[in-house]
Design an enzyme around this catalytic site. Structure first.
Site, PDB file in Angstrom:
ATOM      1  N   CYS A  27     -26.444   6.026  -7.285  1.00 52.95           N
ATOM      2  CA  CYS A  27     -26.494   5.611  -8.691  1.00 52.95           C
ATOM      3  C   CYS A  27     -25.090   5.424  -9.250  1.00 52.95           C
ATOM      4  O   CYS A  27     -24.462   6.360  -9.748  1.00 52.95           O
ATOM      5  CB  CYS A  27     -27.262   6.625  -9.524  1.00 52.95           C
ATOM      6  SG  CYS A  27     -27.398   6.134 -11.262  1.00 52.95           S
ATOM      7  N   GLY A  71     -28.484   6.862 -17.220  1.00 50.61           N
ATOM      8  CA  GLY A  71     -28.700   8.284 -17.381  1.00 50.61           C
ATOM      9  C   GLY A  71     -30.181   8.666 -17.343  1.00 50.61           C
ATOM     10  O   GLY A  71     -31.011   7.984 -16.794  1.00 50.61           O
ATOM     11  N   SER A 127     -39.088   6.730 -11.160  1.00 49.69           N
ATOM     12  CA  SER A 127     -38.304   6.435  -9.954  1.00 49.69           C
ATOM     13  C   SER A 127     -38.791   7.282  -8.794  1.00 49.69           C
ATOM     14  O   SER A 127     -38.658   8.512  -8.799  1.00 49.69           O
ATOM     15  CB  SER A 127     -36.818   6.704 -10.201  1.00 49.69           C
ATOM     16  OG  SER A 127     -36.308   5.806 -11.171  1.00 49.69           O
ATOM     17  N   CYS A 282     -34.943 -11.897 -14.860  1.00 51.57           N
ATOM     18  CA  CYS A 282     -33.628 -12.537 -14.966  1.00 51.57           C
ATOM     19  C   CYS A 282     -32.982 -12.744 -13.595  1.00 51.57           C
ATOM     20  O   CYS A 282     -32.250 -13.727 -13.387  1.00 51.57           O
ATOM     21  CB  CYS A 282     -32.708 -11.722 -15.869  1.00 51.57           C
ATOM     22  SG  CYS A 282     -32.436 -10.003 -15.324  1.00 51.57           S
ATOM     23  N   CYS A 303     -24.957  -6.940 -19.920  1.00 57.49           N
ATOM     24  CA  CYS A 303     -26.045  -6.697 -18.973  1.00 57.49           C
ATOM     25  C   CYS A 303     -25.988  -5.246 -18.526  1.00 57.49           C
ATOM     26  O   CYS A 303     -24.906  -4.637 -18.499  1.00 57.49           O
ATOM     27  CB  CYS A 303     -25.894  -7.639 -17.767  1.00 57.49           C
ATOM     28  SG  CYS A 303     -27.002  -7.314 -16.376  1.00 57.49           S
ATOM     29  N   ASP A 304     -27.135  -4.712 -18.158  1.00 57.56           N
ATOM     30  CA  ASP A 304     -27.211  -3.352 -17.654  1.00 57.56           C
ATOM     31  C   ASP A 304     -26.353  -3.150 -16.414  1.00 57.56           C
ATOM     32  O   ASP A 304     -25.861  -2.052 -16.151  1.00 57.56           O
ATOM     33  CB  ASP A 304     -28.681  -3.027 -17.348  1.00 57.56           C
ATOM     34  CG  ASP A 304     -28.856  -1.661 -16.727  1.00 57.56           C
ATOM     35  OD1 ASP A 304     -28.268  -0.703 -17.236  1.00 57.56           O
ATOM     36  OD2 ASP A 304     -29.587  -1.552 -15.725  1.00 57.56           O
ATOM     37  N   CYS A 345     -26.547 -23.107  -2.226  1.00 54.92           N
ATOM     38  CA  CYS A 345     -27.672 -22.668  -3.051  1.00 54.92           C
ATOM     39  C   CYS A 345     -28.283 -23.849  -3.799  1.00 54.92           C
ATOM     40  O   CYS A 345     -29.512 -23.950  -3.911  1.00 54.92           O
ATOM     41  CB  CYS A 345     -27.224 -21.613  -4.047  1.00 54.92           C
ATOM     42  SG  CYS A 345     -26.733 -20.047  -3.293  1.00 54.92           S
ATOM     43  N   CYS A 348     -30.602 -25.656  -1.553  1.00 56.56           N
ATOM     44  CA  CYS A 348     -31.519 -24.815  -0.781  1.00 56.56           C
ATOM     45  C   CYS A 348     -32.979 -25.127  -1.121  1.00 56.56           C
ATOM     46  O   CYS A 348     -33.328 -25.352  -2.296  1.00 56.56           O
ATOM     47  CB  CYS A 348     -31.222 -23.351  -1.067  1.00 56.56           C
ATOM     48  SG  CYS A 348     -32.265 -22.195  -0.150  1.00 56.56           S
ATOM     49  N   CYS A 358     -29.072 -12.197  -8.514  1.00 56.10           N
ATOM     50  CA  CYS A 358     -28.256 -11.628  -9.592  1.00 56.10           C
ATOM     51  C   CYS A 358     -26.765 -11.867  -9.351  1.00 56.10           C
ATOM     52  O   CYS A 358     -26.271 -11.673  -8.229  1.00 56.10           O
ATOM     53  CB  CYS A 358     -28.511 -10.135  -9.696  1.00 56.10           C
ATOM     54  SG  CYS A 358     -27.621  -9.350 -11.073  1.00 56.10           S
TER      55      CYS A 358
END
Length: 411
Positions: A27, A71, A127, A282, A303-304, A345, A348, A358
């Site tokens: 993580c 977290g 998780s 996404c 973004c996360d 790409c 493709c 991503c």
């Protein structure tokens, strides 16, 4: 009538920042506490109200998702979420349908949490990395003990209380070579019906790979660094494109033979949607930029996966959230995904479903030397090719007003 100035976007709020009671080795978000040294990373009442008010008012009519992550978000305590529900009830418009979600490791969940989630119809993403030994290899407490037994207790409690639960299964070196064992454990032993498989790709440079190998948490006297999306090396916990493709193909073959319409695997749903030019995730949409991350103090990031200084858009106490989401910087961030595709790409055959994956994983090089290829490209190509005939059959069934699960009952 909806205000045309309003726009849909998704936001993961992190009320405890990177603080977590576990020390999962892979993580990298655990390292993000370095962004706020010396701060007490807990979302205050003023930030909570500003977040909910600004986010909900900026959304159009219809479904609005209020999502919590970490977290570990349950470290905020149950009263924080009771206050959340009160504020949402106060500020949401009658034309909006609020959908509450939380992603958690489950270790703090008890009867009181379960009743609250059930009463407020909270969707819980738990998780669980498959079988106990596989889960316990990297999802550990700060003293190194595995956490599977604690998470399984939470799963059984939540399900027994009528809480809707999804499984978030990270794919790492611990479980990626056990596709059917992992899938069957989640499906049969747990009874999971909604599953997300999340590939672990931890980037590193030649300068920090040795430290990265030690993990990102605080336990056991580790030397730590702030994780950023840089470098073309990966840790030994990370998976390769080939491993990811082999895993997905094996699970897909089992799923399409017996589980269509009964078990919902996120990537399989997303791939079927691509045959209707729908892009609900996404990662495999042509552009991105509509899935942001909010830190405990109101800092908003692009973004996360890019909670790092270069991608800090601003703070919602200083600039309205809707302005940050619509800012030229964020628009450029989202469009860069499309504009930066390598020629390989662009040309493709499976681009319609993949769209390069991503941006965080686009650090490989194409055979002709162009940068920006996804680290998982080999797996994406293998999976989207492997499932194509079955996906086209299911799409055709749906277009004819029939059901996708009829693929399991060929005439």
């Amino acid at each position: 009538m909806s205000d045309p100035a309003r726009r849909p976007f998704h936001l993961l709020a992190k009320p405890t920042g990177a603080v977590c009671n576990l020390d999962c080795t892979y993580c990298f978000f655990l390292s993000k506490d370095a962004l706020y040294p010396g701060e007490r990373t807990r979302m205050g009442a003023d930030t909570l109200r500003a977040y909910l008010t600004q986010m909900i008012s900026a959304q159009p009519d219809g479904p609005v998702n209020v999502a919590w992550q970490g977290g570990e978000p349950t470290l905020m305590g149950i009263d924080f979420y009771r206050e959340t529900f009160d504020i949402v009830d106060e500020v949401a418009r009658p034309s909006q349908v609020i959908e509450h979600t939380i992603q958690t490791n489950g270790t703090l969940v008890d009867d009181t949490w379960a009743r609250l989630f059930a009463d407020r119809q909270v969707l819980v993403g738990l998780s669980i990395d498959g079988r106990p030994d596989d889960h316990d290899r990297f999802r550990v407490w700060k003293d190194g003990r595995g956490s599977y037994a604690d998470v399984r207790r939470a799963w059984d409690l939540l399900r027994g209380s009528g809480v809707e639960c999804n499984v978030l299964c990270s794919l790492s070196a611990a479980n990626v070579d056990h596709p059917l064992e992992t899938y069957r454990h989640l499906r049969d032993d747990l009874g999971a019906r909604h599953i997300q498989f999340i590939p672990i790709v931890e980037r590193a440079t030649t300068a920090n790979i040795e430290v990265a190998e030690g993990g990102w948490g605080t336990g056991r006297g580790k030397r730590r660094i702030l994780y950023t999306q840089q470098g073309d090396l990966v840790t030994s916990r990370s998976i390769s494109g080939r491993q990811y493709g082999d895993f997905l193909c094996a699970v897909f073959d089992e799923w399409v033979a017996r589980d269509v319409g009964e078990v919902f695997v996120q990537l399989f749903d997303v791939t079927l949607g691509a045959h209707f030019d729908l892009h609900s995730l996404c990662v495999h949409a042509p552009t991105c930029g509509s899935a942001l991350a909010l830190e405990h103090n109101g800092d908003l990031y692009s973004c996360d996966h890019f909670v790092e200084p270069a991608h800090l858009l601003g703070n919602i106490h200083d600039t309205p959230m809707v302005d940050l989401v619509s800012s030229p910087r964020q628009v450029a961030f989202g469009r860069h995904k499309l504009k930066s595709l390598p020629r390989m790409c662009v040309e493709c055959d499976v681009r319609f479903a993949c769209h390069g994956g991503c941006p965080k994983d686009r650090f490989a090089t194409t055979p002709d030397g162009e940068v920006g290829l996804n680290h998982l490209c080999e797996g994406y190509k293998a999976f989207f090719t492997h499932c194509d005939a079955a996906m086209r059959t299911m799409a055709d069934l749906i277009r004819r007003g029939r059901y996708a699960d009829e693929i399991m009952r060929p005439s």
